[in-house]
Design a protein around this motif. Structure first.
Motif, mmCIF file in Angstrom:
data_model
loop_
_atom_site.group_PDB
_atom_site.id
_atom_site.type_symbol
_atom_site.label_atom_id
_atom_site.label_comp_id
_atom_site.label_asym_id
_atom_site.label_seq_id
_atom_site.Cartn_x
_atom_site.Cartn_y
_atom_site.Cartn_z
ATOM 1 N N GLU A 153 -11.182 41.176 37.176
ATOM 2 C CA GLU A 153 -10.396 41.920 38.162
ATOM 3 C C GLU A 153 -9.069 41.252 38.493
ATOM 4 O O GLU A 153 -8.404 41.629 39.449
ATOM 5 N N MET A 154 -8.673 40.249 37.723
ATOM 6 C CA MET A 154 -7.438 39.543 37.999
ATOM 7 C C MET A 154 -6.239 40.473 37.847
ATOM 8 O O MET A 154 -6.096 41.159 36.847
ATOM 9 N N SER A 155 -5.388 40.478 38.845
ATOM 10 C CA SER A 155 -4.157 41.264 38.783
ATOM 11 C C SER A 155 -3.172 40.568 37.850
ATOM 12 O O SER A 155 -2.996 39.356 37.912
ATOM 13 N N LEU A 156 -2.539 41.352 36.991
ATOM 14 C CA LEU A 156 -1.611 40.770 36.016
ATOM 15 C C LEU A 156 -0.165 40.835 36.476
ATOM 16 O O LEU A 156 0.706 40.270 35.835
ATOM 17 N N ASN A 157 0.118 41.513 37.588
ATOM 18 C CA ASN A 157 1.441 41.531 38.211
ATOM 19 C C ASN A 157 2.559 41.885 37.228
ATOM 20 O O ASN A 157 3.568 41.183 37.131
ATOM 21 N N CYS A 158 2.357 42.967 36.487
ATOM 22 C CA CYS A 158 3.330 43.416 35.489
ATOM 23 C C CYS A 158 3.713 44.869 35.722
ATOM 24 O O CYS A 158 2.914 45.660 36.222
#
Length: 184
Positions: A153-158
């Motif tokens: 569930e890590m956000s990739l901030n892209c």
């Protein structure tokens, strides 16, 4: 070598080639096209530009006075490269196709929400929707410097953008979000 510019801004360039059949030859040809494109873009000698590639790390372009982010993607019949002049970038391409085990693939690599959204798609639209979701995820992973792995569930901030292609291919480009939430 014939290459096509598919997308460009002041900071990012996406180019592609119809690759030779051998993956090794396709990789070498795409790297040469990337060096030539950056040389033309920055008005440099292509011999002064090199591709740095280390296993487990995103490739980078080294040139006099700087470093550019770089991402590659290949599918049968097309090879793409994205150059990020001011930082990381991710690109992924995939041929739209019916994948029999699409639900498990989506659940395992794209997450439960995407798998459920794909389940709600009409069967005729699902291959395109899956290709769009897959290429968006893989491009974002590449931009974040991460390798393909099962869903977390890590956000990739892209920021992810569609790159228009023909011939039944889908491509997505990922660039980092800035402090304003907008790409470079």
């Amino acid at each position: 070598m014939d290459s096509t510019v598919f997308w460009s801004t002041d900071d990012v360039l996406v180019i592609g080639i119809v690759p030779p059949p051998s993956r090794m030859e396709a990789r070498a040809q795409l790297r040469q096209v990337v060096r030539e494109a950056l040389a033309q873009w920055l008005k440099l000698d292509s011999e002064a530009i090199s591709v740095e590639s280390t296993p487990g790390a995103p490739p980078r372009l080294l040139f006099p006075g700087g470093v550019a982010g770089l991402s590659f993607s290949h599918d049968e019949g097309i090879s793409l490269a994205a150059i990020g002049l001011h930082g990381p970038v991710g690109i992924d391409v995939m041929r739209v196709q019916d994948i029999p085990d699409w639900f498990n693939l989506a659940r395992d690599y794209l997450g439960p929400q995407v798998a459920e959204a794909l389940s709600a798609c009409p069967a005729g639209q699902r291959p395109l929707a899956l290709a769009q979701a897959w290429t968006a995820r893989e491009a974002a992973l590449k931009c974040a410097g991460r390798q393909l792995a099962e869903w977390d569930e890590m956000s990739l901030n892209c920021n992810v953008q569609h790159i228009a292609l023909q011939g039944g291919f889908v491509a997505m480009l990922a660039t980092p979000k800035t402090d304003t939430g907008v790409g470079p």
